[in-house]
Design an enzyme around this catalytic site. Structure first.
Site, PDB file in Angstrom:
ATOM      1  CD  GLU A 104      29.377  13.223  40.943  1.00  0.00           C
ATOM      2  OE1 GLU A 104      28.950  14.153  40.206  1.00  0.00           O
ATOM      3  OE2 GLU A 104      29.371  13.268  42.180  1.00  0.00           O
ATOM      4  CB  CYS A 151      24.702  14.849  45.613  1.00  0.00           C
ATOM      5  SG  CYS A 151      24.080  14.238  44.041  1.00  0.00           S
ATOM      6  CD1 TRP A 159      41.387  54.814  32.190  1.00  0.00           C
ATOM      7  CD2 TRP A 159      39.922  53.943  33.615  1.00  0.00           C
ATOM      8  NE1 TRP A 159      40.189  54.689  31.521  1.00  0.00           N
ATOM      9  CE2 TRP A 159      39.262  54.150  32.391  1.00  0.00           C
ATOM     10  CE3 TRP A 159      39.196  53.401  34.682  1.00  0.00           C
ATOM     11  CZ2 TRP A 159      37.915  53.841  32.189  1.00  0.00           C
ATOM     12  CZ3 TRP A 159      37.861  53.099  34.478  1.00  0.00           C
ATOM     13  CH2 TRP A 159      37.229  53.323  33.234  1.00  0.00           C
ATOM     14  CD  GLU A 183      33.728  45.875  41.296  1.00  0.00           C
ATOM     15  OE1 GLU A 183      34.289  46.895  40.867  1.00  0.00           O
ATOM     16  OE2 GLU A 183      33.374  44.936  40.560  1.00  0.00           O
ATOM     17  N   GLY A 203      34.347  50.240  54.499  1.00  0.00           N
ATOM     18  CA  GLY A 203      34.753  50.425  55.891  1.00  0.00           C
ATOM     19  C   GLY A 203      33.815  49.709  56.843  1.00  0.00           C
ATOM     20  CB  SER A 204      30.126  49.565  57.107  1.00  0.00           C
ATOM     21  OG  SER A 204      29.986  50.970  57.154  1.00  0.00           O
TER      22      SER A 204
HETATM   23 ZN   LIG Z   1      25.473  14.667  42.213  1.00  0.00          ZN
END
Ligand SMILES: [Zn+2]
Ligand SMILES: [Zn+2]
Ligand SMILES: [Zn+2]
Ligand SMILES: [Zn+2]
Lengths: 368, 368, 368, 368
Positions: B51, B74, B169, B292, B299-300
């Site tokens: 702004e 804000c 890869w 990654e 999995g956890s």
């Molecule tokens: Zn602001």
């Protein structure tokens, strides 16, 4: 234009998907003076070829006209007289051909016969589309082997079942219906004996209306297929067990045969010789084979470079788990560079599932 | 129209992707009498809000005009004075807002302040696009936790490496470049210690020009990270090891800290408490986390429902092999129905690779 | 990439459509280390150039960075100091330019200045889009003449009104709104005196919010414009009557001038010399001219090859009638081959109306 | 699905465009157990209906099957026996119909006959497409009049020729080829006598291969058609002159008839009564009429609301000129609101030419 009429012939041929058995799908259109005067498709093995239907509809008006055929007309006496003679009788003056016949022994003979008789012949019109339509037929003619398509249906992380074997359901209803369409289109379906033991599948085509059941082939080196397995009931569809010389001599073998199950001896080793198996299936006139797992047979066929096409359904979910089952079993290659690569990739969307289709890229060793 | 100008504000905000750190991306446009008189974006944490830039460009001509902001202005003194006051000072008469502030403690206060001062306020213009732009920021404000995205890069059969660990890869260059774009966009990147030991990755952003390195986070319950690991070199980017109370007391801990590596105590158990870990990372102001791998940590996090988004790169190749490594490790669920489902699926094509993006569907137990 | 940032600069420039008067629309973006640090556009004639806004936002962070500008930076003292100097002061190291300045006297001087100072300069990035954005400005710089666009709004059979002059409405609301957008974008609008007498139009821009009224130009050889005509009221927008030497001496002329209407002498003949008229308008700084009929003035301008662009709105209706009015009046060419041809054709759909846009193809005689 | 098979039947029907004369285009497909067993189309007036071809190909396998027909099967003895009986003989169990027969006297009788015999009948499958395919046939059945399509080919300003009559060429080659396709598809083509005098056109279909010449109809109230006109030569195609009672008695009339030209008396007034003319053409079995000008006949037909469809080719060029010829002549309506409006608009692009197709909207007065 020639392309427009060949496209119509292709549409007619495509409409016979799944019904010509080991015969190619073929469409034909007869045009005279720019007008449609005949159209036809080969409907079923043993019945009239596409050219015959189209010429019959055209009648007298075939004279001086052009016939469009998606595949080179046959020039030999099979279950029906040669189409080249049928064409010559009608006074057709021009023949437009999509694919030439892949069989090197007969390839071009139909065209040669027509040219010798003084007809104008144009070839390779929409050839790629015409070839693709009968990819299994062409592969079988060139190699003597069935065209092998591996079908997978996995989660986003490549799993086909939980460690308990639960696999209901990986993919959605649309994808599963599409699998039944594939079964209808393929002449035979192949699974390993472990799949029979674990899942007791019927391996039939379930459509609302019609549909053909494929021949069911089980790779079973020690004849461990239970007698109570659903696939043993040959009243719905024929079943064939590929096994070893040793197993052929067992008592089990006789019992299977007594139930009407065909046994195929594939080598003298401990395990079914997959190369020998495909050769024999090819000789039996099986042109197209849909492999539906499990992981062991998938892995062996891929590693031996015996797969031509892969169709992978992928559901947008993650199962995870080291003990969960993967689509492809051993062998476990040492290097990522040993992975089997696909090309001519296409993607389709079935609801939220994705279907990736590709053709196995020939490797350097294949090319030797 | 309001939508057109908000779209311009969104374009300005999107141009700051990856550079606002833990601050949201925000764009602003000032219009007077149908004419553009100011435009701006929030460029960097600690600097002027969107702004302010837009109003500064507008100068005197802001008076009587309309300001379009992608996020509610804000109303509190932070590193910069409140934007509501800046707006009021200029004589702006109308404020059009995309997203309202997700933080329930302050949400709507900016708007309320402006309305009390007699300004006309319109909200929810292109709200969905504005929310999506700052999905991590919004998630953090609502939950106090980082927004967790799991990135996978697998073969068609879900493999990330051969049994020897070879992974060069899986995907093609375009996909790999896209991963570096993701690293640039996420505040932090997280891997398990096994990945550090096995691959010794740098976990940095490699662009031709510029790009931000994410904070590198290692989940390492026993502080097994080698001192020679590339990620330990904090001269390129900060590194943070999440470990256990016991390990914090080890001699190793001090040595890591001496090298400038931050240690984070995550529970008194044998293993890092992932929930506690995310809470602390959230408190440290980490809004977005790109996971990654490897399979264990993936999995956890999935099993504990701590992942919000999945980005899966799929290469059209098949590795196969039971010993080949899968993207997601244990736990191994009993039923296919226990799989984590994704929705809001989208697909992108990078060369022959495919990229599937989806959001984790809340499960019934999540909803309790 | 350079293209992505230039695209952002173009978006900023496009957002100023209709508000820069005789100045070109220009956008600028400053990048440092791959990050956006400044953005700006030229908002209004007499105010800061795009580069200045962008560099001001960038502040210290311009140093070592790259500036993207849709048009070559100016190198002369005009209403503002030269942008080349502003760029040099900031420590920018690289300049990427879309269009080079079309004015042959100054073209390339900005670039040369920057290169002499040791900066790296890249040109012609998205040049076509950058040129198209300021097609009027470029035409004026190259020829000294306004860029002339002929707007038509006809039925499918080319009619603009019934024989009674009734023309309410040929096209639909969307098309008519689009015409007001065009008026906002063009600096001046031109009609023949017959249109003023017949329709008494206001020739203003009617938007819901804002919008600029174009300068209204009447071609009136004998000063037949009624004193009561709405266009004579210069309180809404300036009006200019192009007339002949003889008419300039009439009493009428003084009365018009007394009302604040500007008169422009265009030749000593009976009719306004259109070539002379355009030269003088060009000298007065009018870059873009939207011609809105009637048929006589349309026909003359076209026949004399004084039109650059045609925008034709076509409504899907048929009026018919020999006495119905056509869009284009005399001269009546002898051969169809004498028709003015358009190229670079594009089509847009506004509801059921169609809008065809094209550029007049240079004829052989034009090329001499 | 039913839609897929009907789509194949539609494709077969569309392939006969231009060759069924006053008969509708019809396609049929026979399915048994999900398999294609027969396909056919009606090829030429007087020959077998689509159902007959399809059932003949199916042979015994029609029994128990489903026939898909784009048009309700006939139930009366015409040039061929009723298709309902042919269907019943074969043992077909289900009939799927696209369009029901538009002729109110017979509509539904075919369906009723089949239902009475116990067959399952489903109607309205792809009805809109099936209706559109035979729009002329349906219009004729419902009104007894030919379906009248007005073809225009104009410049962007609605001109068809210069004041000298020069019209070579307004549109490009692709558009002109498309006009010959239209002539092939329409049973008759109609022009005013002025066009014959001015242009001496052949009004034939010029294709590379084949194509049908339409019946050529001249509206000529005073029998001013020159004996030397090309259209008088009936050796290429039949010609019909619509004239008045008075002219019928002239010596000229006999001479035309001696040359093989048919004369049609259309009212006792000075001018051909267009309503009477269309009624008589309808009775003669002319279902579709392509009107190709000139302006006078176009204007009269439109003003009397005797046109159903307009196909306008528009070239991107401007001729201008008050004396240049417009596509549509008198009457000249007083108000723009009196224009004939089109709806169901579609656009096609032929090179740089544009082709707008629309259907005349019924006016309030039409609805009385
Ligand atoms: Zn602001
Ligand atoms: Zn044959
Ligand atoms: Zn400047
Ligand atoms: Zn019939």
């Amino acid at each position: 234009t020639d392309q427009d009429w060949m496209k119509l012939a292709l549409t007619l041929a495509e409409a016979t998907t799944g019904q010509t058995g080991s015969n190619p799908m073929v469409g034909a259109v007869v045009i005279n003076d720019g007008r449609l005067v005949g159209q036809g498709a080969h409907l079923r093995r043993g019945e009239a070829h596409a050219e015959v239907h189209a010429l019959q509809m055209a009648g007298e008006r075939a004279r001086g006209g052009t016939i469009y055929v998606t595949l080179e007309p046959c020039n030999h006496h099979g279950q029906t007289p040669p189409c080249t003679e049928a064409i010559l009788k009608t006074g057709i003056q021009r023949v437009v051909v999509g694919s030439t016949d892949p069989d090197s022994r007969v390839s071009g003979q139909g065209i040669a016969r027509l040219q010798q008789a003084g007809l104008e012949v144009k070839t390779h019109v929409l050839q790629e589309e015409c070839n693709r339509l009968n990819e299994a037929y062409f592969h079988h003619r060139l190699t003597g082997l069935p065209f092998v398509t591996l079908k997978m249906a996995t989660t986003l992380d490549g799993k086909i079942a939980s460690h308990t074997g639960d696999s209901r359901w990986v993919t959605n209803e649309i994808s599963r219906e599409r699998v039944h369409e594939l079964r209808d289109q393929y002449q035979a379906i192949l699974v390993g004996v472990q799949t029979v033991i674990a899942d007791d599948p019927e391996l039939t085509t379930r459509f609302k209306i019609g549909g053909k059941h494929p021949i069911r082939i089980i790779v079973d080196s020690q004849l461990r297929t239970p007698f109570t397995a659903k696939v043993i009931d040959v009243s719905t569809a024929p079943t064939l067990i590929c096994t070893t010389e040793a197993a052929m001599k067992s008592e089990h073998a006789e019992q299977f045969q007594a139930k009407g199950v065909q046994l195929l001896e594939c080598g003298a080793g401990n395990r079914v010789d997959l190369g020998l198996m495909l050769q024999q299936l090819g000789k039996q006139g099986i042109l197209s084979l849909l492999v539906e797992g499990g992981g062991t047979i998938n892995g062996s066929l891929l590693a031996e470079h015996r797969v031509q096409k892969v169709i992978a359904f992928i559901a947008p979910k993650i199962l995870g788990g080291k003990r969960s089952l993967s689509a492809i079993g051993d062998p476990s290659p040492d290097r990522m560079a040993d992975a089997i690569e696909l090309d001519q990739i296409s993607w389709e969307q079935y609801g939220n599932d994705l279907c990736v289709t590709g053709y196995v890229k020939p490797t350097t060793s294949d090319e030797k």
